[in-house]
Each structure stands twice: as C-alpha cells, then as structure tokens.
Motif scaffolding. Structure first.
Motif, PDB file in Angstrom:
ATOM      1  N   LEU A 109       0.835  -1.197   0.000  1.00  0.00           N
ATOM      2  CA  LEU A 109       0.000   0.000   0.000  1.00  0.00           C
ATOM      3  C   LEU A 109       0.873   1.251   0.000  1.00  0.00           C
ATOM      4  O   LEU A 109       0.576   2.237  -0.690  1.00  0.00           O
ATOM      5  N   ARG A 110       1.945   1.221   0.743  1.00  0.00           N
ATOM      6  CA  ARG A 110       2.881   2.349   0.771  1.00  0.00           C
ATOM      7  C   ARG A 110       3.515   2.584  -0.606  1.00  0.00           C
ATOM      8  O   ARG A 110       3.696   3.736  -1.025  1.00  0.00           O
ATOM      9  N   LEU A 111       3.813   1.519  -1.325  1.00  0.00           N
ATOM     10  CA  LEU A 111       4.460   1.659  -2.630  1.00  0.00           C
ATOM     11  C   LEU A 111       3.512   2.206  -3.691  1.00  0.00           C
ATOM     12  O   LEU A 111       3.893   3.056  -4.496  1.00  0.00           O
ATOM     13  N   VAL A 112       2.274   1.735  -3.705  1.00  0.00           N
ATOM     14  CA  VAL A 112       1.348   2.179  -4.749  1.00  0.00           C
ATOM     15  C   VAL A 112       0.693   3.518  -4.397  1.00  0.00           C
ATOM     16  O   VAL A 112       0.152   4.189  -5.284  1.00  0.00           O
ATOM     17  N   SER A 113       0.754   3.909  -3.146  1.00  0.00           N
ATOM     18  CA  SER A 113       0.123   5.173  -2.757  1.00  0.00           C
ATOM     19  C   SER A 113       0.851   6.385  -3.326  1.00  0.00           C
ATOM     20  O   SER A 113       0.319   7.492  -3.290  1.00  0.00           O
ATOM     21  N   ARG A 114       2.067   6.163  -3.863  1.00  0.00           N
ATOM     22  CA  ARG A 114       2.795   7.248  -4.518  1.00  0.00           C
ATOM     23  C   ARG A 114       2.162   7.654  -5.841  1.00  0.00           C
ATOM     24  O   ARG A 114       2.406   8.745  -6.347  1.00  0.00           O
ATOM     25  N   VAL A 115       1.349   6.787  -6.417  1.00  0.00           N
ATOM     26  CA  VAL A 115       0.792   7.002  -7.746  1.00  0.00           C
ATOM     27  C   VAL A 115      -0.321   8.056  -7.664  1.00  0.00           C
ATOM     28  O   VAL A 115      -1.225   7.946  -6.824  1.00  0.00           O
TER      29      VAL A 115
END
Length: 249
Positions: free
Chosen positions: A236-242
């Motif tokens: 979730l932390r990785l894709v929340s940058r999008v």
C-alpha cells in the motif's frame, strides 16, 4: 487491510501452459474472501499484445473496484519504443498503479525504468533467478521501488533466493514478495535479516491458493505491526505514490 500483491487475470496468447493461456479469477476471488484478503493486485497473463491485455485488466478492475487494483504488463522487446505511451495510458486513462515485467519476455530496460520513475510506479520484475540485476537497478534507479517476486526464483533456486536477501538488506528500493516460496527457512531468514518492511504478501493466483500462501505469513509468527506491514501495509505504501490512487474499500 490484507492485500495480495501478485495475481494474474485474463486470457493469454501462448496456449502452452496456464500462465500464457488463461487466468480466471472466479475461484480465486472466492478463496481470497475465505482467507480474509481485502484487495488484490492483478496483471495480465503472458501475451503478445500487452496494450490490449492491460485494457482488459482495467476492465476487470472496473468490474470489481472494491477488491482489485491493476498493474500494467509490458514486454521489453515487443513494446520497445512505446513503453512510455503504454504506461501513460495505463496510469492516466486506465487507472493502473504499477508495472509488471517478466524475464520470460526479456530483460528489463531503461525505457521501462524511466517510465516507472516518471509516473512514480513500483515495478514487479520477475528476474527468474537472475537476482544480480537488483544491484544495477538499485544504483541506477534509487527512486524506483522494485519488487522481485518469489524471493528471486519461482523455480525454487535456493542460491538465487539466498542471494536476493543480501540485496534486500543493502538496498532500500529493493523488495520481494512471498508468492510460491517453498523453502520456509529462507523466507524466515529474509524477514529476520532484511526486516518485515521489505517483504510483501503475494499468492501468484489464480493458480496458487491464496489461503495456502497466506498461511506462510501466519507461520512466521510476526508481531502485529510487522504482520500488518507484510500483509498489506508495505505494498500500500508503494502504490500510494501514484497520482490519483485511492485505497478506499
């Protein structure tokens, strides 16, 4: 929130094995619900035409938006020269939130990594045991998160899996997932040495049972904070940058 970061969906073109033929989600979704998995990241089966396959993935996500996210699959060779265009469409028009690349199609390229950097996307790159590439990717693209699935090898290559742990420890932008990892001691070692923040739960559905795969995470005996990170918080932390991403269920 529990998120399965690794699941295929849709039709493939190869007709030589399940991975390039068909990845139906019906039974997977039922099994995922039984395993209390809230959301799943899906991407295409192997295809000769990933632009159309990504549109199909987006259509599947749109049909079940409370449970699915999508990654865009790209082919390093066939899609050469049009990756940026494909990723722009995937993010801006289709709402996909990551990139999938497989060594089966070809080795990852600068074109793919530059697109990931431009759109702030994580890259799920199956290296098929060629884990040394993590060293290059970590140095060349330190601002791009790379998820090397299967702890580096779906083929149960313990040498590759052990070697990947070193990259997880040393490089802040190198991650792995647990999909199909059969040697539990190596998975346990990865968590111990690299920390729970570098490990993502994945099932490699629909062909592997998500309930079986999640049982490995439970068997690690993690404290509540680390368990939550592995089971969903990390991805979730990785894709929340999008841009435009929403995790609202």
């Amino acid at each position: 929130m529990i998120i399965d970061c690794h699941c295929h969906a849709g039709k493939g073109d190869g007709l030589t094995q399940p991975a390039d033929t068909s990845a139906p989600l019906g039974r997977y979704l039922a099994r995922a619900r039984e395993a209390n998995i809230d959301r799943t990241i899906i991407f295409a089966a192997f295809s000769d035409g990933y632009r159309l396959a990504n549109r199909e993935v987006a259509r599947i996500v749109a049909g079940n938006p409370d449970r699915l996210f999508g990654f865009a699959f790209v082919h390093p060779v066939v899609d050469k020269g049009r990756v940026e265009m494909m990723i722009r469409e995937a993010v801006v028009s289709l709402g996909l939130v990551g990139i999938k690349v497989h060594r089966h199609d070809g080795r990852i390229t600068r074109e793919i990594c530059e697109a990931a950097r431009r759109y702030r996307l994580p890259v799920l790159y199956d290296v098929m045991g060629e884990v040394s590439v993590a060293e290059i990717l970590a140095h060349e693209y330190p601002d791009v998160p790379f998820i090397i699935p299967h702890l580096g090898s779906f083929a149960d290559d313990w040498k590759a899996q052990s070697a990947l742990i070193d990259h997880l420890v040393r490089h802040r932008n190198i991650f792995t997932d647990t999909a199909g990892v059969r040697r539990f001691d190596i998975l346990e070692e990865a968590v111990k040495r690299a920390g729970a923040r570098k490990i993502l739960f994945g099932s490699d559905g629909p062909w592997l049972h998500p309930g079986v795969e999640i049982a490995k995470i439970e068997a690690l005996g993690l404290n509540p904070e680390d368990r939550a990170a592995v089971l969903g918080g990390n991805v979730l932390r990785l894709v929340s940058r999008v841009q435009g991403f929403s995790a609202v269920a």
